[in-house]
Write a protein that holds these residues in place. Structure first.
Motif, mmCIF file in Angstrom:
data_model
loop_
_atom_site.group_PDB
_atom_site.id
_atom_site.type_symbol
_atom_site.label_atom_id
_atom_site.label_comp_id
_atom_site.label_asym_id
_atom_site.label_seq_id
_atom_site.Cartn_x
_atom_site.Cartn_y
_atom_site.Cartn_z
ATOM 1 N N ILE A 139 8.294 -10.937 -5.432
ATOM 2 C CA ILE A 139 6.789 -11.222 -4.859
ATOM 3 C C ILE A 139 7.028 -10.850 -3.359
ATOM 4 O O ILE A 139 7.412 -11.300 -2.665
ATOM 5 C CB ILE A 139 6.528 -12.746 -4.750
ATOM 6 N N ARG A 140 6.197 -9.539 -3.040
ATOM 7 C CA ARG A 140 6.355 -8.889 -1.794
ATOM 8 C C ARG A 140 4.965 -9.063 -1.161
ATOM 9 O O ARG A 140 4.717 -8.622 -0.050
ATOM 10 C CB ARG A 140 6.566 -7.569 -1.902
ATOM 11 N N THR A 184 4.748 -12.823 -12.959
ATOM 12 C CA THR A 184 4.367 -11.764 -13.765
ATOM 13 C C THR A 184 3.528 -10.845 -12.977
ATOM 14 O O THR A 184 3.382 -11.093 -11.857
ATOM 15 C CB THR A 184 3.617 -12.137 -14.950
ATOM 16 N N ARG A 185 3.285 -9.546 -13.508
ATOM 17 C CA ARG A 185 2.777 -8.410 -12.857
ATOM 18 C C ARG A 185 1.381 -8.444 -13.460
ATOM 19 O O ARG A 185 1.090 -8.244 -14.641
ATOM 20 C CB ARG A 185 3.433 -7.158 -13.094
ATOM 21 N N HIS A 186 0.453 -8.369 -12.481
ATOM 22 C CA HIS A 186 -1.198 -8.527 -12.892
ATOM 23 C C HIS A 186 -1.163 -6.634 -12.761
ATOM 24 O O HIS A 186 -1.223 -6.101 -11.787
ATOM 25 C CB HIS A 186 -1.915 -8.975 -11.693
ATOM 26 N N TRP A 237 -3.883 -0.457 -9.716
ATOM 27 C CA TRP A 237 -2.898 -1.121 -8.657
ATOM 28 C C TRP A 237 -2.346 -2.240 -9.628
ATOM 29 O O TRP A 237 -2.785 -2.796 -10.613
ATOM 30 C CB TRP A 237 -3.441 -1.742 -7.486
ATOM 31 N N SER A 238 -1.168 -2.785 -9.201
ATOM 32 C CA SER A 238 -0.398 -3.831 -9.864
ATOM 33 C C SER A 238 0.167 -4.779 -8.682
ATOM 34 O O SER A 238 0.135 -4.330 -7.487
ATOM 35 C CB SER A 238 0.741 -3.437 -10.706
ATOM 36 N N CYS A 239 0.238 -6.126 -9.024
ATOM 37 C CA CYS A 239 0.756 -6.892 -8.010
ATOM 38 C C CYS A 239 1.599 -8.104 -8.869
ATOM 39 O O CYS A 239 1.228 -8.515 -9.763
ATOM 40 C CB CYS A 239 -0.418 -7.710 -7.348
ATOM 41 N N VAL A 240 2.742 -8.507 -8.289
ATOM 42 C CA VAL A 240 3.395 -9.600 -8.911
ATOM 43 C C VAL A 240 3.435 -10.573 -7.977
ATOM 44 O O VAL A 240 3.338 -10.871 -6.979
ATOM 45 C CB VAL A 240 5.127 -9.234 -8.741
#
Length: 263
Positions: free
Chosen positions: A73-74, A130-132, A138-141
């Motif tokens: 989670i960055r 999880t990853r969206h 684009w993706s986001c955890v």
């Protein structure tokens, strides 16, 4: 799998961009494209049906989407789509910190429900990192906490003829000169009962922010982001989708996106 996801994103993004321009022009010349009998609609529907059937054959119904550790989670979960609903009922609920919020569960159930946030939080919960994956590329955890949708459906006692879950939302989406419509989405009962499909009220260890769908949004971790409806007002259990919107199962689907957005 990553190459398939990228190619699918490119296709959906191109289709979505083209479709999203249609309501802005407000021209009758595009009506044929959006009708169920239009050639473009038929091609997209056939491709979507094939994708759905192939993925259902290849993937176990309970197969989990990848989950990650806290170190992945960055950043905060990137908001997109509607981020601040203007619906008067929603605004009134927000001003009371959603203390008066109730989620209605209706349709093909033996026991219709009206659940407060407190009642939802007191039900068995699940937390998952999880990853969206967004159709925009684009993706986001992020870490999501909520009640599994299956628990709510079991409480309501779904009737045997039910096939789909329709999510009704407080936010409205602009259709240009045609005005605006309430956002809605849908999934089948297979995805509704998947272990990772939750009604999320928490994000990264805190209450779900308004920009990310407060007080409640759905997480369907094996599908693209537009399936994960925010600002839930009600859940309806149904046998068919033809009576909602333009009959394609969701706001973006009515504009050309796939109904089944599995990844």
């Amino acid at each position: 799998m990553s190459r398939l996801l990228i190619n699918r994103r490119r296709f959906l993004t191109a289709a979505g961009v083209a479709a999203s321009t249609l309501p802005l022009v407000g021209c009758d010349a595009f009506d044929g494209i959006l009708q169920n009998r239009g050639i473009v609609r038929d091609v997209l529907a056939a491709a979507n049906d094939l994708t759905y059937r192939v993925q259902r054959l290849l993937m176990d119904a309970d197969r989990l989407a990848p989950e990650f550790g806290e170190s992945e989670i960055r950043q905060g979960q990137r908001p997109n789509g509607s981020t601040d609903p203007t619906d008067p009922q929603y605004i009134a609920l927000q001003q009371q910190d959603f203390s008066e919020y109730r989620l209605a569960i209706a349709g093909l159930v033996e026991k219709p429900l009206s659940l407060t946030l407190t009642e939802l939080r007191n039900m068995p919960s699940r937390t998952q990192i999880t990853r969206h994956d967004c159709v925009e590329g684009w993706s986001c955890v992020a870490k999501w906490t909520g009640v599994p949708l299956s628990k709510v459906l079991d409480e309501a006692k779904v009737k045997p003829d039910a096939r789909y879950i329709v999510f009704h939302c407080f936010d409205r989406m602009n259709l240009g000169l045609s005005g605006s419509v309430a956002y809605y989405e849908s999934i089948d009962l297979i995805d509704a009962r998947h272990p990772q499909t939750i009604l999320a009220y928490g994000l990264n260890g805190k209450p779900l922010p308004v920009a990310n769908g407060a007080p409640l949004r759905v997480r369907v971790e094996r599908q693209l982001g537009y399936k994960m409806a925010k600002y839930l007002s009600a859940i309806e259990v149904v046998s068919e989708l033809s009576t909602f919107g333009r009959g394609n199962g969701g706001f973006w689907e009515d504009l050309g996106y796939d109904w089944y957005a599995g990844i």
